[in-house]
Design an enzyme around this catalytic site. Structure first.
Site, PDB file in Angstrom:
ATOM      1  N   GLU A   1       0.830  -1.199   0.000  1.00  0.00           N
ATOM      2  CA  GLU A   1       0.000   0.000   0.000  1.00  0.00           C
ATOM      3  C   GLU A   1       0.871   1.259   0.000  1.00  0.00           C
ATOM      4  O   GLU A   1       0.530   2.264  -0.638  1.00  0.00           O
ATOM      5  CB  GLU A   1      -0.920  -0.025   1.236  1.00  0.00           C
ATOM      6  CG  GLU A   1      -2.001   1.003   1.188  1.00  0.00           C
ATOM      7  CD  GLU A   1      -3.117   0.717   2.188  1.00  0.00           C
ATOM      8  OE1 GLU A   1      -3.154  -0.388   2.775  1.00  0.00           O
ATOM      9  OE2 GLU A   1      -3.945   1.596   2.392  1.00  0.00           O
TER      10      GLU A   1
ATOM     11  N   GLU B   1       2.234   1.661  -3.430  1.00  0.00           N
ATOM     12  CA  GLU B   1       1.150   2.163  -4.278  1.00  0.00           C
ATOM     13  C   GLU B   1       0.945   3.666  -4.056  1.00  0.00           C
ATOM     14  O   GLU B   1       0.759   4.430  -5.009  1.00  0.00           O
ATOM     15  CB  GLU B   1      -0.148   1.401  -3.954  1.00  0.00           C
ATOM     16  CG  GLU B   1      -1.299   1.793  -4.860  1.00  0.00           C
ATOM     17  CD  GLU B   1      -2.632   1.194  -4.414  1.00  0.00           C
ATOM     18  OE1 GLU B   1      -2.680   0.550  -3.342  1.00  0.00           O
ATOM     19  OE2 GLU B   1      -3.614   1.404  -5.127  1.00  0.00           O
TER      20      GLU B   1
ATOM     21  N   CYS C   1      -8.000  -1.559   4.453  1.00  0.00           N
ATOM     22  CA  CYS C   1      -7.882  -2.691   5.389  1.00  0.00           C
ATOM     23  C   CYS C   1      -9.200  -3.041   6.041  1.00  0.00           C
ATOM     24  O   CYS C   1      -9.388  -4.141   6.532  1.00  0.00           O
ATOM     25  CB  CYS C   1      -6.904  -2.383   6.515  1.00  0.00           C
ATOM     26  SG  CYS C   1      -5.354  -1.750   5.958  1.00  0.00           S
TER      27      CYS C   1
ATOM     28  N   SER D   1      -7.262   2.112  -2.032  1.00  0.00           N
ATOM     29  CA  SER D   1      -6.047   1.367  -2.347  1.00  0.00           C
ATOM     30  C   SER D   1      -6.430  -0.005  -2.869  1.00  0.00           C
ATOM     31  O   SER D   1      -7.353  -0.636  -2.355  1.00  0.00           O
ATOM     32  CB  SER D   1      -5.202   1.201  -1.083  1.00  0.00           C
ATOM     33  OG  SER D   1      -4.238   0.193  -1.286  1.00  0.00           O
TER      34      SER D   1
ATOM     35  N   LYS E   1     -15.010  -9.028   8.972  1.00  0.00           N
ATOM     36  CA  LYS E   1     -14.013  -9.903   8.340  1.00  0.00           C
ATOM     37  C   LYS E   1     -14.641 -11.213   7.889  1.00  0.00           C
ATOM     38  O   LYS E   1     -14.152 -11.860   6.969  1.00  0.00           O
ATOM     39  CB  LYS E   1     -12.855 -10.171   9.302  1.00  0.00           C
ATOM     40  CG  LYS E   1     -11.979  -8.953   9.565  1.00  0.00           C
ATOM     41  CD  LYS E   1     -10.988  -8.705   8.443  1.00  0.00           C
ATOM     42  CE  LYS E   1     -10.321  -7.348   8.594  1.00  0.00           C
ATOM     43  NZ  LYS E   1      -9.579  -6.963   7.384  1.00  0.00           N
TER      44      LYS E   1
ATOM     45  N   GLU F   1     -15.935 -10.313   4.597  1.00  0.00           N
ATOM     46  CA  GLU F   1     -14.828 -10.120   3.661  1.00  0.00           C
ATOM     47  C   GLU F   1     -14.322 -11.453   3.113  1.00  0.00           C
ATOM     48  O   GLU F   1     -14.097 -11.599   1.908  1.00  0.00           O
ATOM     49  CB  GLU F   1     -13.678  -9.375   4.352  1.00  0.00           C
ATOM     50  CG  GLU F   1     -12.477  -9.127   3.455  1.00  0.00           C
ATOM     51  CD  GLU F   1     -11.328  -8.422   4.189  1.00  0.00           C
ATOM     52  OE1 GLU F   1     -10.856  -8.959   5.208  1.00  0.00           O
ATOM     53  OE2 GLU F   1     -10.924  -7.339   3.758  1.00  0.00           O
TER      54      GLU F   1
ATOM     55  N   GLU G   1     -13.974 -12.955  -5.087  1.00  0.00           N
ATOM     56  CA  GLU G   1     -12.661 -12.772  -5.719  1.00  0.00           C
ATOM     57  C   GLU G   1     -11.527 -13.309  -4.849  1.00  0.00           C
ATOM     58  O   GLU G   1     -10.423 -13.494  -5.319  1.00  0.00           O
ATOM     59  CB  GLU G   1     -12.402 -11.298  -6.060  1.00  0.00           C
ATOM     60  CG  GLU G   1     -12.433 -10.325  -4.907  1.00  0.00           C
ATOM     61  CD  GLU G   1     -13.842  -9.788  -4.646  1.00  0.00           C
ATOM     62  OE1 GLU G   1     -14.816 -10.514  -4.926  1.00  0.00           O
ATOM     63  OE2 GLU G   1     -13.971  -8.653  -4.150  1.00  0.00           O
TER      64      GLU G   1
ATOM     65  N   CYS H   1      -9.708  -0.977  15.324  1.00  0.00           N
ATOM     66  CA  CYS H   1     -10.093  -2.380  15.484  1.00  0.00           C
ATOM     67  C   CYS H   1     -10.042  -2.851  16.936  1.00  0.00           C
ATOM     68  O   CYS H   1     -10.695  -3.835  17.282  1.00  0.00           O
ATOM     69  CB  CYS H   1      -9.191  -3.270  14.646  1.00  0.00           C
ATOM     70  SG  CYS H   1      -9.129  -2.796  12.923  1.00  0.00           S
TER      71      CYS H   1
HETATM   72  S1  SF4 Z   1     -12.792  -4.043  13.569  1.00  0.00           S
HETATM   73 FE1  SF4 Z   1     -13.956  -2.263  12.848  1.00  0.00          FE
HETATM   74  S2  SF4 Z   1     -12.366  -0.856  12.121  1.00  0.00           S
HETATM   75 FE2  SF4 Z   1     -11.411  -2.849  12.280  1.00  0.00          FE
HETATM   76  S3  SF4 Z   1     -11.630  -3.763  10.248  1.00  0.00           S
HETATM   77 FE3  SF4 Z   1     -13.386  -4.425  11.453  1.00  0.00          FE
HETATM   78  S4  SF4 Z   1     -15.024  -2.982  11.014  1.00  0.00           S
HETATM   79 FE4  SF4 Z   1     -13.083  -2.058  10.368  1.00  0.00          FE
END
Ligand code: SF4
Ligand code: SF4
Lengths: 108, 427
Positions: B143, B146, B175, B195, B235, B238, B243, B401
């Site tokens: 990153e 980039e 992220c 990014s 996550k 995600e 992909e 986080c």
């Molecule tokens: S814990 Fe919150 S700030 Fe961290 S990646 Fe997950 S949603 Fe985003």
């Protein structure tokens, strides 16, 4: 979130009872209306305590680390040397980069 | 659940967060923490989550006084089964913010830094360690490079080495999957500004099943099972993005494992709470463990990688490396105090000399956390072409986080909600 968690069970019944009472007594409804505001305020104070304690923990991890710069991570350098070449190389692009999609098209 | 959804693709988990109608009292507290207005329902009536708007951040979950929101995906049993299977290499990919929170469900003080105990407990459970801080360092390399490329392109007209397109400034960090989905569902015009670097979790998965399988774990990629251990509910979403089967594609092109069925880069995601449940189920008391080393190449990490869990951490780590790369000289002071702390929007100017072009440049950066309260003015500015910034870090959760939707709350034993509950009149 487990359903038989005692801390929630113990919340559950008295409150649903009192909710019925609340509907009968108008004045209490106003108290209930104020509840989220009070709750949010006290929750925020406690939340910030947790945020600060955990934040400090990570900054301490950094301050005591032997190496503190990403480009000095020997394992990362080895990954580039043995495998990916360098940042933004074709292998890096394929495995370490991605694309995003417009989800609004689907929405409208 | 499983209603028709419009903002998810095939294979994606439509909505990680739902509200338990039996527990919900309709108190509206969750609505005050939701960044997208995804929670519907009148005051006093049962609330529900509109999955199409929801970005799965879990802030409603960690802030509900009644514990009504829950995660629809619980992979604890599945991971336990893989750990018991001796033919599988189960890789635990541990995010920075987990090490300062996982002590809490085991009775340790808030904010205890327990990296060594966590490694020990996880190794006992059967995990091989891939510290996601390693992948965070890798993210900075990608990153940061980039960003330097975008900046030199904008300032000096530099072209991409492989002839590809170069994205515009400001560059947003990528992220945080809740933030990425927020852009995709609310401001798709800003997608080029994100990014292209994957999040550390996804980099870790792709590396574990290619280079890692061959060089570090010495196993076939099909028998490597990657588990993200995250402070984050988003996550889980995600990892389900279609992909993110890049290791499989890569191996297929290489001619290896041509016949195997597609496998995801990340097989399962455990939140910090999930990991605590898993360890307790296996009768491992993390608090009683001795400090251990990670024991693999992928456990090596730097101070820059670990601060990714704090708001401002990604920016600080990127600046440390970008400064050295651009100027060719080491930094006198590593700490960038301006991007630390809990102010909603933090900004800083860094003036440095680009050695390649022999010119002084001033890099303007901003750090935003708590999307609900702080993001709109920043993105509106970018949309209008008036943004003064070159590089903007965004994390959805207030504080970053470390306060993610997957972090411990009262039902695992010790978080702040538990301390507030007794102050309610009816409790
Ligand atoms: S814990 Fe919150 S700030 Fe961290 S990646 Fe997950 S949603 Fe985003
Ligand atoms: S998970 Fe986040 S976006 Fe979804 S309803 Fe809860 S607070 Fe809102």
């Amino acid at each position: 979130m487990s359903k038989n968690d005692p801390s929630h069970e113990f919340m559950e019944s008295p409150f649903s009872l009192s909710r019925r009472e609340f509907i009968a007594i108008g004045g209490v409804i106003i108290a209930l209306l104020a509840l989220p505001a009070v709750w949010v305020r006290s929750a925020l104070i406690n939340r910030n305590h947790h945020i600060q304690a955990r934040t400090k923990g990570l900054y301490r991890d950094d301050a005591t680390a032997k190496i503190r710069l990403s480009h000095e991570n020997q394992a990362v350098m080895r990954l580039y040397r043995d495998f990916a070449g360098k940042p933004l190389s074709p292998v890096s692009e394929e495995l370490l980069h991605t694309k995003y999609i417009n989800r609004m098209k689907a929405l409208s | 659940m499983n209603k028709e959804t419009k903002t998810y693709r095939k294979g994606e988990i439509p909505g990680i967060i739902a509200i338990n109608t039996r527990e919900c009292k309709g108190c509206d507290a969750c609505k005050r923490f939701c960044p997208t207005g995804a929670i519907t329902g009148m005051f006093g009536a049962t609330h529900r989550v509109d999955a199409d708007l929801c970005i799965s951040c879990g802030q409603c979950l960690v802030n509900c006084p009644f514990g009504a929101p829950y995660e629809t995906v619980d992979p604890v049993e599945q991971v336990a089964a893989k750990l018991a299977d001796k033919r599988t290499t189960v890789v635990g990919i541990i995010a920075p913010a987990v090490r300062v929170a996982i002590g809490e469900p085991f009775g340790m003080p808030v904010g205890s830094l327990v990296t060594g105990k966590m490694y020990s407990a996880m190794k006992k459970a059967g995990f091989v360690i891939l510290d996601n801080n390693f992948a965070a360092d890798l993210t900075i390399m990608e990153e940061g490079t980039e960003f330097i490329q975008r900046a030199r392109h904008a300032l000096f007209g530099e072209k991409a080495e492989h002839g590809g397109e170069i994205g515009p400034l400001p560059q947003f960090t990528s992220c945080c999957p809740a933030w990425v989905r927020f852009v995709e569902t609310n401001y798709p015009a800003l997608i080029p500004n994100l990014s292209s670097a994957k999040s550390p979790q996804q980099m870790a998965g792709a590396v574990a099943k290619t280079y890692g399988a061959a060089q570090v774990f010495k196993a076939a990629p099909e028998s490597v099972y990657t588990v993200g251990i995250m402070p984050c509910t988003a996550k889980k979403f995600e990892a389900s993005r279609p992909e993110f089967q890049s290791a499989w594609h890569f191996m297929k092109e290489k001619g290896g494992a041509a016949s195997s069925a597609p496998y995801p880069d990340i097989d399962a995601v455990l939140t910090t709470r999930d990991l605590a449940r898993l360890l307790k189920k296996m009768k491992i008391n993390l608090a009683a463990e001795n400090d251990a080393e990670g024991g693999t190449l992928f456990a090596e990490y730097t101070g820059a990688g670990t601060i990714f869990g704090n708001t401002g951490g990604v920016m600080e780590a990127a600046l440390r490396t970008a400064y050295v790369v651009l100027t060719g000289t080491p930094l006198a002071r590593l700490e960038f105090e301006a991007v630390r702390g809990l102010k909603g929007v933090k900004s800083a100017d860094v003036t440095l000399r680009d050695q390649k072009y022999g010119k002084d440049v001033t890099v303007k950066v901003a750090v935003v956390h708590d999307i609900r309260a702080n993001i709109r003015p920043i993105v509106e500015e970018v949309m209008a072409g008036r943004s003064p910034y070159h590089f903007i870090e965004v994390m959805n959760c207030p504080g970053g986080c470390i306060n993610g939707g997957g972090q411990p709350i009262c039902d695992t034993g010790s978080s702040w909600i538990g301390r507030v509950l007794p102050s309610f009149a009816w409790s």
